[in-house]
Design a protein around this motif. Sequence first.
Motif, PDB file in Angstrom:
ATOM      1  N   THR A  36       0.834  -1.100  -0.193  1.00  0.00           N
ATOM      2  CA  THR A  36      -0.013   0.072   0.011  1.00  0.00           C
ATOM      3  C   THR A  36       0.895   1.271   0.123  1.00  0.00           C
ATOM      4  OG1 THR A  36      -1.587  -1.202   1.306  1.00  0.00           O
ATOM      5  CG2 THR A  36      -1.977   1.200   1.052  1.00  0.00           C
ATOM      6  N   GLU A  37       0.466   2.372  -0.803  1.00  0.00           N
ATOM      7  CA  GLU A  37       1.242   3.366  -0.931  1.00  0.00           C
ATOM      8  C   GLU A  37       1.195   4.206   0.476  1.00  0.00           C
ATOM      9  OE1 GLU A  37       3.356   4.099  -3.415  1.00  0.00           O
ATOM     10  OE2 GLU A  37       2.631   2.214  -4.513  1.00  0.00           O
ATOM     11  N   ASP A  38       2.224   4.942   0.976  1.00  0.00           N
ATOM     12  CA  ASP A  38       2.239   5.745   1.926  1.00  0.00           C
ATOM     13  C   ASP A  38       1.242   6.666   2.079  1.00  0.00           C
ATOM     14  OD1 ASP A  38       4.632   4.409   2.917  1.00  0.00           O
ATOM     15  OD2 ASP A  38       5.936   5.849   2.454  1.00  0.00           O
ATOM     16  N   SER A  39       1.072   7.428   0.924  1.00  0.00           N
ATOM     17  CA  SER A  39      -0.142   8.353   0.922  1.00  0.00           C
ATOM     18  C   SER A  39      -1.294   7.937   0.840  1.00  0.00           C
ATOM     19  CB  SER A  39       0.074   9.090  -0.700  1.00  0.00           C
ATOM     20  OG  SER A  39      -0.232   8.007  -1.613  1.00  0.00           O
ATOM     21  N   THR A  40      -1.781   6.837   0.545  1.00  0.00           N
ATOM     22  CA  THR A  40      -2.913   5.989   1.012  1.00  0.00           C
ATOM     23  C   THR A  40      -2.944   5.866   2.262  1.00  0.00           C
ATOM     24  OG1 THR A  40      -2.959   4.979  -1.413  1.00  0.00           O
ATOM     25  CG2 THR A  40      -4.419   4.193   0.034  1.00  0.00           C
ATOM     26  N   LEU A  41      -2.113   5.471   2.750  1.00  0.00           N
ATOM     27  CA  LEU A  41      -2.072   5.098   4.317  1.00  0.00           C
ATOM     28  C   LEU A  41      -2.370   6.238   5.097  1.00  0.00           C
ATOM     29  CD1 LEU A  41       0.550   2.418   4.929  1.00  0.00           C
ATOM     30  CD2 LEU A  41      -1.586   2.141   5.372  1.00  0.00           C
TER      31      LEU A  41
ATOM     32  N   LEU B 118      -5.802   0.225  10.735  1.00  0.00           N
ATOM     33  CA  LEU B 118      -4.923  -0.117   9.560  1.00  0.00           C
ATOM     34  C   LEU B 118      -4.438  -1.452   9.363  1.00  0.00           C
ATOM     35  CD1 LEU B 118      -3.068   3.491   9.556  1.00  0.00           C
ATOM     36  CD2 LEU B 118      -5.008   2.787   8.122  1.00  0.00           C
ATOM     37  N   ARG B 119      -3.961  -1.955  10.338  1.00  0.00           N
ATOM     38  CA  ARG B 119      -3.190  -3.421  10.316  1.00  0.00           C
ATOM     39  C   ARG B 119      -4.451  -4.295   9.763  1.00  0.00           C
ATOM     40  NH1 ARG B 119      -0.219  -1.985  15.057  1.00  0.00           N
ATOM     41  NH2 ARG B 119      -1.941  -2.722  16.221  1.00  0.00           N
ATOM     42  N   ARG B 120      -5.749  -4.107  10.301  1.00  0.00           N
ATOM     43  CA  ARG B 120      -6.851  -5.094   9.943  1.00  0.00           C
ATOM     44  C   ARG B 120      -7.127  -4.760   8.378  1.00  0.00           C
ATOM     45  NH1 ARG B 120     -12.323  -5.512   9.770  1.00  0.00           N
ATOM     46  NH2 ARG B 120     -12.334  -3.321   9.977  1.00  0.00           N
ATOM     47  N   THR B 121      -7.084  -3.698   8.026  1.00  0.00           N
ATOM     48  CA  THR B 121      -7.844  -3.661   6.536  1.00  0.00           C
ATOM     49  C   THR B 121      -6.931  -3.409   5.501  1.00  0.00           C
ATOM     50  OG1 THR B 121      -7.846  -0.953   7.213  1.00  0.00           O
ATOM     51  CG2 THR B 121      -9.902  -2.251   7.564  1.00  0.00           C
ATOM     52  N   PHE B 122      -5.442  -3.283   5.698  1.00  0.00           N
ATOM     53  CA  PHE B 122      -4.644  -3.153   4.749  1.00  0.00           C
ATOM     54  C   PHE B 122      -3.617  -4.214   4.569  1.00  0.00           C
ATOM     55  CE2 PHE B 122      -5.856   1.290   5.014  1.00  0.00           C
ATOM     56  CZ  PHE B 122      -5.969   1.813   3.659  1.00  0.00           C
ATOM     57  N   TYR B 123      -3.035  -4.567   3.271  1.00  0.00           N
ATOM     58  CA  TYR B 123      -2.243  -5.743   3.183  1.00  0.00           C
ATOM     59  C   TYR B 123      -1.015  -5.512   3.560  1.00  0.00           C
ATOM     60  CZ  TYR B 123       0.437  -9.193   0.765  1.00  0.00           C
ATOM     61  OH  TYR B 123       1.464 -10.002   0.265  1.00  0.00           O
ATOM     62  N   HIS B 124      -0.489  -6.219   4.485  1.00  0.00           N
ATOM     63  CA  HIS B 124       0.899  -5.997   4.989  1.00  0.00           C
ATOM     64  C   HIS B 124       1.844  -6.793   4.206  1.00  0.00           C
ATOM     65  CE1 HIS B 124       3.959  -5.308   8.171  1.00  0.00           C
ATOM     66  NE2 HIS B 124       4.227  -6.571   8.258  1.00  0.00           N
ATOM     67  N   TRP B 125       2.560  -5.992   3.443  1.00  0.00           N
ATOM     68  CA  TRP B 125       3.801  -6.448   2.597  1.00  0.00           C
ATOM     69  C   TRP B 125       5.099  -6.361   3.361  1.00  0.00           C
ATOM     70  CZ3 TRP B 125       8.365  -4.838   0.419  1.00  0.00           C
ATOM     71  CH2 TRP B 125       8.644  -5.033  -0.694  1.00  0.00           C
ATOM     72  N   THR B 126       5.796  -7.371   2.830  1.00  0.00           N
ATOM     73  CA  THR B 126       7.223  -7.504   3.514  1.00  0.00           C
ATOM     74  C   THR B 126       7.918  -8.105   2.428  1.00  0.00           C
ATOM     75  OG1 THR B 126       6.698  -9.801   4.147  1.00  0.00           O
ATOM     76  CG2 THR B 126       6.367  -8.281   5.929  1.00  0.00           C
TER      77      THR B 126
END
Length: 462
Positions: free
Chosen positions: A97-102, A142-150
């Motif tokens: 997810t892009e920082d601006s979206t977060l 935010l942790r619940r709704t956005f994909y956590h990319w690693t």
Amino acid sequence: MATQSYVSCVLCQRASVVRKIATIRRLSVAANPQSKPDFLKGEPHKRHPGVTHLKTLRLPEELLMAARSIIHRAQVPQLPDRARKLTNFLWSRKRATEDSTLRKKALSLEKELWEKAMEKGGADLDEQGIADRIHRRVFSELRRTFYHWTPLKYDEELGVVYMAAKLAGGYAAVRRALNEIKKRDPTFAPRSLLDFGSGLGTVAWASHACWSDTLNELVCVDSSGPMNILAERLLKGDDEHAETHIKHIYFRQFLPVSPKVQFDLVTSAFTLSEIPSAPERQEAVLTLWRKTATYLLLVENGTKEGHQMLMEARDTLLQNKDKAVYDTREASLFAPCPHEATCPKLMLASVVPCNFQQMYMPLYGHNSQSEKFSYLIMTRERRQPPEADAQVVWSRLIATPQARTRHVHCRLCCPNGHLEHLVVTTHKHGRDVYRCARNSAWGDQLPLVQHTDDQNDEETTC
């Protein structure tokens, strides 16, 4: 009985009329040979110029034996399960997810929670305590709704797992994409190759299978040291004292610095998904394009995410977003798109990826498997469709043709930028087009004759 005789008589008359019409059309074509475009150029229907698919692929014997030897020596515990889990993880992976979206979502949530707190609390508010609770609530949401990319960090063991999971399928996807260049541009004889995100070196093996006589410089770039070591072991047949099977191949952890150094063929397979942000992906694509002398090939998983990343790259190059121009030749699409309009699949209500498949034999086992992938080929030299003819348009088959009795259902992406479901028959499209449709596969190009007379007013063509 009289009724049956009458019906039989009518059917016979209709059959006679149909035969007469067919005879007249055959005589018309014979009298006017220019009405039948020769797009086959003497080739049989099963090898018409639009055919680029391959039969079930097998890894080169040297690569297969080396991979099995490395896997046997590594003795990775629970390798089949770990390989399956890694495959599922890579297939389901999404873009970061892009920082601006977060940031936008966080500010919206914080504002909403503060408004609710003000309504409940009135004048007596513990602002610091409320602020702490709101921050915890925002982070949790935010942790619940956005994909956590690693990012994936490959050590030697994970590299072996990746080899078991993706070596054969990755090779098949790249070989199928390269075959399109080889088939449609037989004069292309690359002398140099740059592979960005080379991993296990599958691109080097696939390109060597296509152009072993001319390739004399292969530069493989991957930031992972362990992956470069595994790729070299594969090239040496898992024998450190042996010569590499492919000569003049060089492994690097960084791209060549000089922007003026170009390669005939530049590739990047399953690498854009490892770049965390859209601006970084765009810069990577532009950097690869600067180093491209003729063809740029990008391959990703055949998922919605993979397809959309390739469409981002496509737009970047077609819109000429590169500010540092060293080669003034513009980018043009070579494959798979037959047009340069917005991808029609992205405009559907539910986005379905534009992907293709290639059958291959896995490292172990005797049952073939299917690799689904998306790809994009850009070129600096504008190319005509295969065996270009003013009367013929070439559309891309985006699904397996469904052959039925005397007709074939074809789902096509057409040069006009639209998706079409075309039912190909001998009566409407001619024997040659019909036979080509029956002998084509998912991902091939299908020739369609453009009629200028009034005989096919009801026919829908691309």
